[in-house]
Design a protein around this motif. Structure first.
Motif, PDB file in Angstrom:
ATOM      1  N   PRO A 557       0.596  -1.432  -0.044  1.00  0.00           N
ATOM      2  CA  PRO A 557       0.213   0.480   0.052  1.00  0.00           C
ATOM      3  C   PRO A 557       0.722   1.792   0.249  1.00  0.00           C
ATOM      4  CG  PRO A 557      -0.764  -1.337   1.416  1.00  0.00           C
ATOM      5  CD  PRO A 557       0.517  -1.814   1.187  1.00  0.00           C
ATOM      6  N   HIS A 558       1.769   1.839   0.797  1.00  0.00           N
ATOM      7  CA  HIS A 558       3.211   2.253   0.317  1.00  0.00           C
ATOM      8  C   HIS A 558       3.911   2.403  -0.967  1.00  0.00           C
ATOM      9  CE1 HIS A 558       1.959   3.159   4.493  1.00  0.00           C
ATOM     10  NE2 HIS A 558       1.920   1.034   4.657  1.00  0.00           N
ATOM     11  N   GLY A 559       3.517   1.706  -1.749  1.00  0.00           N
ATOM     12  CA  GLY A 559       4.143   1.667  -3.333  1.00  0.00           C
ATOM     13  C   GLY A 559       5.493   0.608  -3.438  1.00  0.00           C
ATOM     14  N   PHE A 560       5.516  -0.396  -2.467  1.00  0.00           N
ATOM     15  CA  PHE A 560       6.586  -0.766  -2.710  1.00  0.00           C
ATOM     16  C   PHE A 560       6.230  -2.438  -2.547  1.00  0.00           C
ATOM     17  CE2 PHE A 560       8.767   3.060  -0.466  1.00  0.00           C
ATOM     18  CZ  PHE A 560       9.250   3.571  -1.723  1.00  0.00           C
ATOM     19  N   ARG A 561       7.597  -3.164  -2.645  1.00  0.00           N
ATOM     20  CA  ARG A 561       7.027  -4.675  -3.265  1.00  0.00           C
ATOM     21  C   ARG A 561       8.554  -5.248  -3.205  1.00  0.00           C
ATOM     22  NH1 ARG A 561       8.398  -6.852  -8.310  1.00  0.00           N
ATOM     23  NH2 ARG A 561       8.080  -5.421  -9.650  1.00  0.00           N
ATOM     24  N   ILE A 562       8.540  -6.327  -2.755  1.00  0.00           N
ATOM     25  CA  ILE A 562       9.755  -7.471  -2.251  1.00  0.00           C
ATOM     26  C   ILE A 562       9.882  -7.717  -3.529  1.00  0.00           C
ATOM     27  CG2 ILE A 562      11.403  -8.804  -1.071  1.00  0.00           C
ATOM     28  CD1 ILE A 562      11.309  -6.073  -0.189  1.00  0.00           C
ATOM     29  N   ASN A 563      11.284  -8.595  -4.299  1.00  0.00           N
ATOM     30  CA  ASN A 563      11.749  -9.409  -5.657  1.00  0.00           C
ATOM     31  C   ASN A 563      12.859 -10.429  -4.496  1.00  0.00           C
ATOM     32  OD1 ASN A 563       9.339  -8.434  -7.396  1.00  0.00           O
ATOM     33  ND2 ASN A 563      11.663  -7.735  -8.275  1.00  0.00           N
ATOM     34  N   ASP A 564      12.163 -12.075  -4.643  1.00  0.00           N
ATOM     35  CA  ASP A 564      13.423 -12.649  -4.164  1.00  0.00           C
ATOM     36  C   ASP A 564      13.879 -13.315  -4.941  1.00  0.00           C
ATOM     37  OD1 ASP A 564      11.065 -14.134  -4.685  1.00  0.00           O
ATOM     38  OD2 ASP A 564      11.688 -15.994  -2.691  1.00  0.00           O
ATOM     39  N   VAL A 565      14.811 -13.286  -5.574  1.00  0.00           N
ATOM     40  CA  VAL A 565      15.995 -14.527  -6.713  1.00  0.00           C
ATOM     41  C   VAL A 565      17.176 -15.844  -5.891  1.00  0.00           C
ATOM     42  CG1 VAL A 565      15.478 -12.870  -8.015  1.00  0.00           C
ATOM     43  CG2 VAL A 565      17.043 -12.164  -6.774  1.00  0.00           C
ATOM     44  N   ARG A 566      17.048 -16.399  -6.029  1.00  0.00           N
ATOM     45  CA  ARG A 566      18.240 -16.959  -6.198  1.00  0.00           C
ATOM     46  C   ARG A 566      19.523 -16.696  -6.530  1.00  0.00           C
ATOM     47  NH1 ARG A 566      18.157 -20.428  -1.580  1.00  0.00           N
ATOM     48  NH2 ARG A 566      18.938 -21.995  -2.484  1.00  0.00           N
ATOM     49  N   GLN A 567      20.682 -17.026  -6.127  1.00  0.00           N
ATOM     50  CA  GLN A 567      21.683 -16.278  -6.478  1.00  0.00           C
ATOM     51  C   GLN A 567      23.149 -16.820  -5.722  1.00  0.00           C
ATOM     52  OE1 GLN A 567      22.380 -12.133  -6.772  1.00  0.00           O
ATOM     53  NE2 GLN A 567      20.686 -11.176  -7.934  1.00  0.00           N
ATOM     54  N   THR A 568      24.008 -17.355  -6.485  1.00  0.00           N
ATOM     55  CA  THR A 568      25.310 -17.484  -5.919  1.00  0.00           C
ATOM     56  C   THR A 568      25.768 -16.439  -5.285  1.00  0.00           C
ATOM     57  OG1 THR A 568      25.214 -19.924  -7.387  1.00  0.00           O
ATOM     58  CG2 THR A 568      27.393 -19.088  -6.614  1.00  0.00           C
ATOM     59  N   ILE A 569      26.693 -16.285  -3.761  1.00  0.00           N
ATOM     60  CA  ILE A 569      27.310 -15.554  -3.595  1.00  0.00           C
ATOM     61  C   ILE A 569      28.005 -16.378  -2.595  1.00  0.00           C
ATOM     62  CG2 ILE A 569      27.222 -13.690  -1.770  1.00  0.00           C
ATOM     63  CD1 ILE A 569      24.214 -13.190  -3.287  1.00  0.00           C
ATOM     64  N   ASN A 570      29.418 -15.975  -2.720  1.00  0.00           N
ATOM     65  CA  ASN A 570      30.437 -17.103  -2.010  1.00  0.00           C
ATOM     66  C   ASN A 570      30.511 -18.310  -2.453  1.00  0.00           C
ATOM     67  OD1 ASN A 570      31.279 -14.719  -1.588  1.00  0.00           O
ATOM     68  ND2 ASN A 570      30.202 -14.291   0.790  1.00  0.00           N
ATOM     69  N   GLN A 571      30.458 -19.163  -3.543  1.00  0.00           N
ATOM     70  CA  GLN A 571      29.883 -20.021  -3.851  1.00  0.00           C
ATOM     71  C   GLN A 571      29.024 -20.558  -3.369  1.00  0.00           C
ATOM     72  OE1 GLN A 571      34.295 -21.548  -3.048  1.00  0.00           O
ATOM     73  NE2 GLN A 571      35.063 -20.398  -4.750  1.00  0.00           N
ATOM     74  N   LYS A 572      27.679 -20.140  -2.525  1.00  0.00           N
ATOM     75  CA  LYS A 572      26.884 -20.570  -1.943  1.00  0.00           C
ATOM     76  C   LYS A 572      25.323 -20.076  -2.566  1.00  0.00           C
ATOM     77  CE  LYS A 572      29.414 -21.460   2.379  1.00  0.00           C
ATOM     78  NZ  LYS A 572      28.929 -21.290   3.962  1.00  0.00           N
ATOM     79  N   LYS A 573      24.496 -21.124  -2.343  1.00  0.00           N
ATOM     80  CA  LYS A 573      23.215 -20.377  -3.397  1.00  0.00           C
ATOM     81  C   LYS A 573      22.249 -19.809  -2.661  1.00  0.00           C
ATOM     82  CE  LYS A 573      22.450 -22.207  -7.348  1.00  0.00           C
ATOM     83  NZ  LYS A 573      21.942 -20.991  -8.865  1.00  0.00           N
ATOM     84  N   LYS A 574      21.906 -18.628  -2.145  1.00  0.00           N
ATOM     85  CA  LYS A 574      21.128 -17.912  -0.812  1.00  0.00           C
ATOM     86  C   LYS A 574      19.952 -17.574  -1.607  1.00  0.00           C
ATOM     87  CE  LYS A 574      25.527 -16.133   1.314  1.00  0.00           C
ATOM     88  NZ  LYS A 574      25.508 -17.109   2.085  1.00  0.00           N
ATOM     89  N   THR A 575      18.529 -17.346  -1.018  1.00  0.00           N
ATOM     90  CA  THR A 575      17.295 -16.042  -1.530  1.00  0.00           C
ATOM     91  C   THR A 575      18.508 -14.453  -1.081  1.00  0.00           C
ATOM     92  OG1 THR A 575      16.533 -17.712  -0.623  1.00  0.00           O
ATOM     93  CG2 THR A 575      14.916 -16.127  -0.788  1.00  0.00           C
ATOM     94  N   VAL A 576      18.172 -13.513  -2.320  1.00  0.00           N
ATOM     95  CA  VAL A 576      18.008 -12.136  -2.132  1.00  0.00           C
ATOM     96  C   VAL A 576      17.005 -11.458  -2.045  1.00  0.00           C
ATOM     97  CG1 VAL A 576      19.220 -10.724  -3.062  1.00  0.00           C
ATOM     98  CG2 VAL A 576      20.461 -12.619  -2.667  1.00  0.00           C
ATOM     99  N   TRP A 577      16.868 -10.856  -0.666  1.00  0.00           N
ATOM    100  CA  TRP A 577      15.548  -9.688  -0.796  1.00  0.00           C
ATOM    101  C   TRP A 577      16.025  -8.849  -2.069  1.00  0.00           C
ATOM    102  CZ3 TRP A 577      12.006  -9.892   3.767  1.00  0.00           C
ATOM    103  CH2 TRP A 577      11.400 -10.853   3.776  1.00  0.00           C
ATOM    104  N   LEU A 578      15.073  -7.806  -2.976  1.00  0.00           N
ATOM    105  CA  LEU A 578      15.434  -6.653  -3.911  1.00  0.00           C
ATOM    106  C   LEU A 578      14.347  -5.368  -3.735  1.00  0.00           C
ATOM    107  CD1 LEU A 578      17.292  -8.053  -6.775  1.00  0.00           C
ATOM    108  CD2 LEU A 578      18.070  -7.156  -5.282  1.00  0.00           C
ATOM    109  N   VAL A 579      14.183  -4.895  -3.157  1.00  0.00           N
ATOM    110  CA  VAL A 579      12.900  -3.984  -2.726  1.00  0.00           C
ATOM    111  C   VAL A 579      13.008  -2.973  -4.215  1.00  0.00           C
ATOM    112  CG1 VAL A 579      12.243  -1.885  -1.218  1.00  0.00           C
ATOM    113  CG2 VAL A 579      14.019  -3.528  -0.207  1.00  0.00           C
ATOM    114  N   LYS A 580      11.426  -3.185  -4.280  1.00  0.00           N
ATOM    115  CA  LYS A 580      11.586  -2.062  -5.472  1.00  0.00           C
ATOM    116  C   LYS A 580      10.158  -0.860  -5.401  1.00  0.00           C
ATOM    117  CE  LYS A 580      14.125  -4.619  -8.326  1.00  0.00           C
ATOM    118  NZ  LYS A 580      15.899  -3.374  -9.221  1.00  0.00           N
ATOM    119  N   GLN A 581      10.212  -0.331  -5.935  1.00  0.00           N
ATOM    120  CA  GLN A 581       8.709   0.050  -6.180  1.00  0.00           C
ATOM    121  C   GLN A 581       8.400   0.137  -7.368  1.00  0.00           C
ATOM    122  OE1 GLN A 581      10.997   4.783  -5.702  1.00  0.00           O
ATOM    123  NE2 GLN A 581       9.562   5.161  -4.523  1.00  0.00           N
ATOM    124  N   THR A 582       6.791   0.484  -7.120  1.00  0.00           N
ATOM    125  CA  THR A 582       5.838  -0.724  -8.273  1.00  0.00           C
ATOM    126  C   THR A 582       5.185   1.153  -8.694  1.00  0.00           C
ATOM    127  OG1 THR A 582       4.305   0.075  -6.182  1.00  0.00           O
ATOM    128  CG2 THR A 582       5.111  -2.742  -6.493  1.00  0.00           C
TER     129      THR A 582
END
Length: 582
Positions: A557-582
């Motif tokens: 309701p405040h004009g934002f959302r979170i996208n979650d993606v899987r990425q390899t960081i330091n040779q490990k798979k991690k779930t990463v959150w990205l804050v986006k304005q809608t």
């Protein structure tokens, strides 16, 4: 002795006095509670006699203009130094001399100044007030150097440590095998019987609401509270009709985060007035540990000291010791509040300390395993031949350090924890962290009990309530009982919900914008979840972090959302959150 005395001068013996001035058995540690006249003793019994004129009565005055020996008085806080300089100036007026030639008052932090090192060398007597500084302030990076210099000086001159909280310095000397003498008056001096203790989970406003308008309260905020947040707390309480001011260090950091000598003139004036007047004019004063020493508050209206999520035992005793009691007024009493404010702040401090100690332990292990091999390897480089032993040792240490933090994981932890290379390699700082961990663990500890069932042993882990643990701490530090006051859950819930609505309206959008382009994972992601969940109010339960769906429902309701993606960081798979304005 069973009798409780008020002041050091009442209990010190001639034998104790001679013991202080005898240096061959090492440094003398004089332990006496806050407010029992340590500073007065230093002035009246150590400094003034130094100016006594032995020819008095033969046409000359009682005091001479030049001291018989050079005395150096050192202290840990600017406020203490200011106060001591005032005391010395007053002593000069009493003695009828213009200036105390032969007495120097300075802060420990000036040890980086070569002139200060010379003062230590030239002094005939070194007096170290608030001597717990050598261990408890190891975070500032100067304690190791000043400690080494003082220990060196103690080999050929008397060095006297005065403190109300000697436990850490005594432990340090004992661990290191450093010769010292202890003169302990803590069991016969003090004002513990003038204090009442309350342990609670009420938040600050709930406590303040219960304090009569004609009684003052000094609030010590958590150590990591910024100057900016102190000001916010003041403004928030003022809006609700309270008379409030705040105090912090008047030293300003430069662009590199170091204290370069620049001061905040307004705060310097406020702290100076506090030192001179020995009271604050508002009903409530908010303060951090910048005034945990050196400020004597002689005000019968000061009836309450409120400790917000504090755990360092030395600091707790020093903070409470800011109150000075009128020995002639039995109604001059103090109520000390220990509060968790019903949140997980102490658990957060514990987790942070544990991570720091673990990282430093891993580095120490790496250092132990790689030092000799690195030393041998560097000897083969031609550059080693032009280096002095000291330069070569520094090169070896730097190489071992760099090899450890060249690993991405270690370097990431170093940056997250905002640790410096100097701190990682500083034994005093390492000792400080371990002491802090030792202090906080009993407050947040888990009690483990064994239960037997059909010959099988099972472990039951029970979380001990921090408020109850504070009761044990009060008994340990002050030998006093305390009562528990629980907050009203419904009232607390309603107050929190109102605050969270206000935070969302004022702060949420700017907070979310600050994460534009930033990847959130591991600790950063957890901190984000905690802030959205508990500070802004998205969490359905106080003990859990909100999941992705809950967070998105809250911020959409405040004009934002979170996208979650899987990425390899330091040779490990991690779930990463990205804050986006809608």
């Amino acid at each position: 002795m069973n009798i409780k005395y008020n002041y050091l001068a009442e209990v010190i013996t001639k034998n104790d006095f001679n013991k202080m001035l005898e240096y061959k058995s090492g440094i003398t540690i004089v332990a006496a509670p806050t407010g029992t006249g340590k500073s007065t003793f230093i002035i009246e019994d150590l400094i003034k006699p130094n100016f006594h004129n032995e020819n008095h009565g033969f046409g000359e005055g009682i005091y001479q203009k030049l001291g018989k020996m050079k005395i150096l008085v050192m202290a840990n806080r600017t406020a203490v130094v200011l106060k001591f300089n005032e005391d010395v100036e007053k002593a000069c007026n009493d003695m009828g001399i213009y200036k105390a030639n032969g007495v120097t008052v300075a802060s420990y932090q000036k040890v980086t100044d070569s002139r200060m090192m010379k003062e230590i060398d030239e002094a005939d007597l070194v007096i170290c007030d608030e001597a717990h500084y050598f261990i408890s302030d190891a975070w500032n990076g100067t304690t190791e150097r000043i400690t080494d210099k003082i220990l060196e000086a103690s080999e050929n001159k008397p060095v006297i440590f005065f403190t109300a909280t000697p436990q850490l310095i005594i432990k340090y000397f004992s661990d290191k095998g450093i010769s010292h003498k202890e003169i302990d008056y803590r069991n016969v001096l003090g004002f513990n019987d003038r204090m009442d203790f309350i342990c609670t989970n009420k938040d600050l406003e709930q406590i303040i609401c219960s304090i009569p308008k004609d009684e003052k309260a000094l609030v010590f905020v958590p150590n990591m509270t910024s100057k900016k947040n102190l000001k916010k707390w003041k403004e928030k309480l003022c809006k609700k009709g309270y008379s409030v001011d705040y105090y912090h260090s008047f030293w300003e950091k430069d662009t590199h985060g170091n204290f370069g000598g620049k001061t905040n003139d307004d705060m310097q004036s406020k702290v100076s007035n506090l030192v001179k007047k020995k009271k604050f004019d508002t009903q409530i004063a908010l303060a951090n540990n910048a005034i945990d020493n050196g400020i004597d508050l002689k005000d019968p209206e000061l009836k309450h000291i409120i400790m917000l999520n504090h755990y360092e035992q030395v600091q707790i005793q020093q903070m409470i010791g800011r109150k000075r009691f009128d020995v002639t007024n039995s109604d001059d009493r103090l109520t000390v509040w220990f509060t968790t404010e019903g949140d997980n702040t102490l658990n957060g401090f514990y987790d942070d300390l544990l991570k720091r100690v673990k990282l430093i332990n891993r580095y120490k292990e790496h250092y132990s395993e790689n030092y000799e091999a690195t030393k041998v390897g560097l000897r083969h480089f031609p550059a080693s031949k032009s280096k002095s032993n000291e330069e070569f040792e520094a090169w070896v240490n730097s190489t071992v350090f760099s090899s450890f933090f060249s690993e991405v994981e270690n370097n990431t932890l170093l940056e997250k924890m905002k640790l410096t290379p100097e701190q990682i390699q500083n034994d005093q700082y390492t000792r400080l962290l371990r002491n802090q961990l030792g202090f906080i663990t009993p407050l947040v500890c888990k009690h483990v009990k064994e239960k037997s069932a059909d010959a099988e042993v099972s472990l039951t882990i029970e979380h001990s309530n921090i408020v109850r643990n504070y009761q044990m701490l009060v008994n340990e530090l002050f030998n006093r009982t305390s009562k528990v006051v629980w907050r009203n859950k419904d009232e607390a819930k309603n107050e929190l919900e109102k605050e969270q609505v206000e935070r969302v309206a004022v702060e949420l959008v700017s907070y979310l914008k600050s994460f534009d382009g930033i990847q959130l994972f591991d600790d950063e992601k957890q901190n984000f979840q905690s802030k959205i969940g508990h500070y802004f109010g998205a969490a359905k339960r106080a003990t859990r972090y909100p999941n992705l769906t809950t967070v998105n429902d809250f911020i959409r309701p405040h004009g934002f959302r979170i996208n979650d993606v899987r990425q390899t960081i330091n040779q490990k798979k991690k779930t990463v959150w990205l804050v986006k304005q809608t």
